[in-house]
Scaffold this active site. Structure first.
Site, mmCIF file in Angstrom:
data_model
loop_
_atom_site.group_PDB
_atom_site.id
_atom_site.type_symbol
_atom_site.label_atom_id
_atom_site.label_comp_id
_atom_site.label_asym_id
_atom_site.label_seq_id
_atom_site.Cartn_x
_atom_site.Cartn_y
_atom_site.Cartn_z
ATOM 1 N N ASP A 1 -12.032 -2.298 -2.920
ATOM 2 C CA ASP A 1 -12.603 -2.200 -1.579
ATOM 3 C C ASP A 1 -14.007 -1.589 -1.719
ATOM 4 O O ASP A 1 -14.255 -0.453 -1.302
ATOM 5 C CB ASP A 1 -11.685 -1.358 -0.701
ATOM 6 N N GLN B 1 -15.874 -0.342 1.287
ATOM 7 C CA GLN B 1 -15.215 0.858 1.806
ATOM 8 C C GLN B 1 -15.678 2.102 1.031
ATOM 9 O O GLN B 1 -15.898 3.161 1.626
ATOM 10 C CB GLN B 1 -13.700 0.679 1.678
ATOM 11 N N HIS C 1 -2.665 1.205 -6.931
ATOM 12 C CA HIS C 1 -2.592 2.559 -6.367
ATOM 13 C C HIS C 1 -2.201 3.574 -7.455
ATOM 14 O O HIS C 1 -2.756 4.666 -7.530
ATOM 15 C CB HIS C 1 -1.536 2.628 -5.262
ATOM 16 N N GLY D 1 -10.497 2.824 -4.824
ATOM 17 C CA GLY D 1 -10.502 1.650 -5.690
ATOM 18 C C GLY D 1 -11.737 0.784 -5.450
ATOM 19 O O GLY D 1 -12.132 0.561 -4.301
HETATM 20 P P1 AMP Z 1 -4.851 0.588 0.524
HETATM 21 O O1 AMP Z 1 -3.431 1.086 0.467
HETATM 22 O O2 AMP Z 1 -4.954 -0.897 0.421
HETATM 23 O O3 AMP Z 1 -5.624 1.174 1.655
HETATM 24 O O4 AMP Z 1 -5.532 1.127 -0.802
HETATM 25 C C1 AMP Z 1 -5.560 2.491 -1.119
HETATM 26 C C2 AMP Z 1 -6.527 2.710 -2.255
HETATM 27 O O5 AMP Z 1 -6.082 1.969 -3.387
HETATM 28 C C3 AMP Z 1 -7.935 2.207 -1.912
HETATM 29 O O6 AMP Z 1 -8.883 3.129 -2.437
HETATM 30 C C4 AMP Z 1 -7.975 0.878 -2.620
HETATM 31 O O7 AMP Z 1 -9.284 0.458 -2.968
HETATM 32 C C5 AMP Z 1 -7.151 1.164 -3.854
HETATM 33 N N1 AMP Z 1 -6.659 -0.085 -4.434
HETATM 34 C C6 AMP Z 1 -6.048 -1.097 -3.773
HETATM 35 N N2 AMP Z 1 -5.823 -2.134 -4.606
HETATM 36 C C7 AMP Z 1 -6.310 -1.773 -5.817
HETATM 37 C C8 AMP Z 1 -6.383 -2.416 -7.087
HETATM 38 N N3 AMP Z 1 -5.930 -3.650 -7.281
HETATM 39 N N4 AMP Z 1 -6.943 -1.744 -8.114
HETATM 40 C C9 AMP Z 1 -7.427 -0.478 -7.929
HETATM 41 N N5 AMP Z 1 -7.397 0.176 -6.759
HETATM 42 C C10 AMP Z 1 -6.847 -0.459 -5.709
#
Ligand code: AMP
Length: 298
Positions: free
Chosen positions: A152, A155, A37, A149
């Site tokens: 996903d 997504q 994040h 990210g």
């Molecule tokens: P989330 O809190 O899991 O909904 O993720 C929020 C954002 O952070 C989304 O756009 C995810 O794709 C991104 N994200 C989660 N994990 C990672 C990672 N390991 N590397 C880069 N971006 C990430």
């Protein structure tokens, strides 16, 4: 960093920033933040003048109420991490602020079938919920950039399609003046690389639910993606998928939901014209659903 809990307080503040000519970068999250994040926050700080993040565990994208209940929540720690990372505003709303008419009321977008494959096949309604919440958040923040990210991957494709559909079919141009000539089609989507733990596992808030030993074992997911890349294109996509899925399924407590090599533009099976491929997988490790992928350009 200012922490703001209501749309009615946040939108005017950001419109004021825009009126001063500042570009807004938005990083939506569900909290339990990690370095993945924070890499999105860093990217936003590079490209935008003002960085806004949201921490909101969106109920409409969980098809399993147990998964929603178990989702890690640590808002104070998240706020401290965001402040340290240089975020300017944190939107930390209650469900009622995001969905004044109740969750799950739409609008529902034509997501072109991207939403029914892979994650969508295993989690019915998941992407309708993602599209719904991102629409509300984007409407609230009127961003110039949206940072997502690659972890996903599907997504990202769904959000791109939603912004496009919203702009073409659902955009109320009466709003255009109020939002300083902003429209959803102008939002620039920036897809950021996957940040991994030292042994290769893609960082995820869900990793918190794995024991130390399971976390190490889960590094086999990325190892299998790298192996698939080595086998490609000597073997067919189907052969590689079967080899890798079998190898992962042979590990105790692992259950592969899908392991596929697809066209990276459409998420359909690749054809002779495909130049961008994606190796994409979801594996349930000790009851925790983990996602990973890699793009290959031919
Ligand atoms: P989330 O809190 O899991 O909904 O993720 C929020 C954002 O952070 C989304 O756009 C995810 O794709 C991104 N994200 C989660 N994990 C990672 C990672 N390991 N590397 C880069 N971006 C990430």
């Amino acid at each position: 960093m200012q922490v703001i809990t209501t749309r009615s307080a946040l939108t005017p503040l950001l419109l004021r920033e825009k009126a001063l000519g500042r570009k807004i970068g938005f990083v939506p999250t569900m909290g339990a933040l990690h370095d993945g994040h924070l890499s999105l926050i860093a990217e936003s700080r590079k490209r935008a003048d003002i960085t806004v993040s949201s921490v909101f565990v969106n109920p409409t994208q969980f098809n399993d109420p147990k998964d929603l209940a178990k989702y890690p929540r640590q808002p104070e720690k998240d706020a401290a991490m965001l402040e340290k990372a240089g975020c300017d505003y944190l939107y930390l709303p209650a469900v009622e602020d995001v969905y004044p008419e109740g969750p799950g009321k739409g609008p529902f977008f034509d997501l072109g079938g991207i939403d029914t494959r892979l994650e969508g096949a295993s989690r019915p309604g998941h992407f309708a919920g993602v599209a719904e919440v991102v629409k509300v958040l984007v409407e609230t923040l009127v961003p110039d950039f949206l940072f997502l990210g690659q972890k996903d991957f599907q997504q990202c494709m769904v959000v791109k399609r939603m912004l496009d559909q919203w702009d073409k079919h659902h955009w109320d141009s009466a709003l255009q003046e109020a939002s300083l000539n902003w429209r959803p089609g102008d939002v620039e989507l920036v897809i950021c690389p996957i940040i991994r733990e030292a042994h290769g596992l893609a960082m995820s808030s869900r990793n918190e639910r794995l024991s130390g030993e399971m976390r190490t074992r889960a590094s086999a997911i990325y190892a299998s993606i790298q192996y698939a890349e080595e086998l490609f294109p000597t073997f067919s996509a189907d052969e590689i998928s079967t080899i890798c899925a079998n190898a992962l399924n042979s590990i105790p407590d692992f259950q592969v939901d899908y392991f596929q090599i697809l066209d990276g533009e459409t998420l359909s099976p690749a054809n002779a014209d495909t130049q961008k491929f994606v190796i994409i997988t979801a594996v349930i490790v000790a009851g925790v659903r983990l996602l990973d992928n890699k793009i290959i350009i031919n």
